[in-house]
Design a protein around this motif. Structure first.
Motif, short mmCIF file in Angstrom:
data_model
loop_
_atom_site.label_atom_id
_atom_site.label_comp_id
_atom_site.label_asym_id
_atom_site.label_seq_id
_atom_site.Cartn_x
_atom_site.Cartn_y
_atom_site.Cartn_z
N SER A 115 -91.68 34.00 57.58
CA SER A 115 -92.56 33.82 56.43
C SER A 115 -92.13 32.67 55.52
O SER A 115 -92.67 32.53 54.42
N GLY A 116 -91.15 31.86 55.95
CA GLY A 116 -90.73 30.76 55.10
C GLY A 116 -89.77 29.82 55.80
O GLY A 116 -89.36 30.06 56.94
N PRO A 117 -89.39 28.76 55.09
CA PRO A 117 -88.48 27.76 55.66
C PRO A 117 -87.02 28.21 55.62
O PRO A 117 -86.68 29.22 55.00
N LEU A 118 -86.17 27.41 56.24
CA LEU A 118 -84.72 27.68 56.25
C LEU A 118 -84.17 27.69 54.83
O LEU A 118 -83.32 28.50 54.49
N GLY A 119 -84.66 26.81 53.99
CA GLY A 119 -84.30 26.79 52.57
C GLY A 119 -82.81 26.83 52.31
O GLY A 119 -82.04 26.11 52.93
N GLY A 120 -82.37 27.71 51.40
CA GLY A 120 -80.97 27.80 51.00
C GLY A 120 -80.14 28.70 51.89
O GLY A 120 -79.03 29.09 51.51
N CYS A 121 -80.64 29.02 53.05
CA CYS A 121 -79.96 29.94 53.96
C CYS A 121 -78.56 29.45 54.35
O CYS A 121 -77.62 30.24 54.40
N CYS A 122 -78.41 28.16 54.62
CA CYS A 122 -77.12 27.64 55.10
C CYS A 122 -76.02 27.83 54.07
O CYS A 122 -74.87 28.11 54.45
N GLY A 123 -76.34 27.74 52.81
CA GLY A 123 -75.34 27.99 51.78
C GLY A 123 -74.82 29.41 51.85
O GLY A 123 -73.62 29.66 51.72
N GLY A 124 -75.71 30.36 52.10
CA GLY A 124 -75.32 31.77 52.25
C GLY A 124 -74.47 31.99 53.48
O GLY A 124 -73.47 32.71 53.43
N ILE A 125 -74.85 31.37 54.58
CA ILE A 125 -74.09 31.53 55.82
C ILE A 125 -72.69 30.94 55.67
O ILE A 125 -71.71 31.55 56.09
N LYS A 126 -72.61 29.77 55.08
CA LYS A 126 -71.30 29.13 54.89
C LYS A 126 -70.42 29.95 53.95
O LYS A 126 -69.23 30.13 54.19
N GLY A 127 -71.02 30.49 52.89
CA GLY A 127 -70.26 31.32 51.96
C GLY A 127 -69.77 32.59 52.59
O GLY A 127 -68.61 32.99 52.40
N LEU A 128 -70.62 33.24 53.37
CA LEU A 128 -70.24 34.48 54.06
C LEU A 128 -69.14 34.20 55.08
O LEU A 128 -68.17 34.96 55.18
N ASN A 129 -69.27 33.11 55.81
CA ASN A 129 -68.24 32.76 56.80
C ASN A 129 -66.89 32.51 56.10
O ASN A 129 -65.85 32.95 56.60
#
Length: 117
Positions: free
Chosen positions: A50-64
């Motif tokens: 339902s949407g673009p990748l957006g700010g997802c990578c920041g969350g993934i990097k932070g979680l990692n």
């Protein structure tokens, strides 16, 4: 549509929390599913189509970065695994690579999180 996504997300969070009580051994520090959901929330529109990748990578990097120990990584794995329902599994599995993050397991319902180091 937004209300349905919100209800679905809340249902996943509840299921994850119940699952984590059974999965994470007491006395070991591990990242809780609430933390995983917080980091991954920006990815929800993308993995549900339902949407673009957006700010997802920041969350993934932070979680990692937050998952420093084996119990942390196993906990995150279990949370991601339980959140896999209702999402595009191909998009979810491709997220680490798209974001330039190397994780030691595949995001999939078939992943054995007990083997994650």
């Amino acid at each position: 549509m937004a209300a349905m996504i919100k209800k679905t997300c809340m249902l996943f969070v509840a299921a994850v929390l119940v699952t984590m009580v059974a999965v994470v051994p007491r006395g070991e520090a591990a990242i809780g599913c609430g933390t995983v959901v917080s980091y991954m929330k920006p990815c929800l529109p993308y993995v549900t189509g339902s949407g673009p990748l957006g700010g997802c990578c920041g969350g993934i990097k932070g979680l990692n970065s937050a998952a420093k120990t084996t119990p942390d990584r196993q906990s995150v794995c279990a949370c991601l695994k339980s959140l896999a329902g209702g999402v595009n599994l191909g998009k979810a599995a491709a997220l680490p690579g798209q974001c330039g993050v190397n994780i030691p397991y595949k995001i999939s319902p078939s992943t054995d999180c007990s083997k994650v180091k």
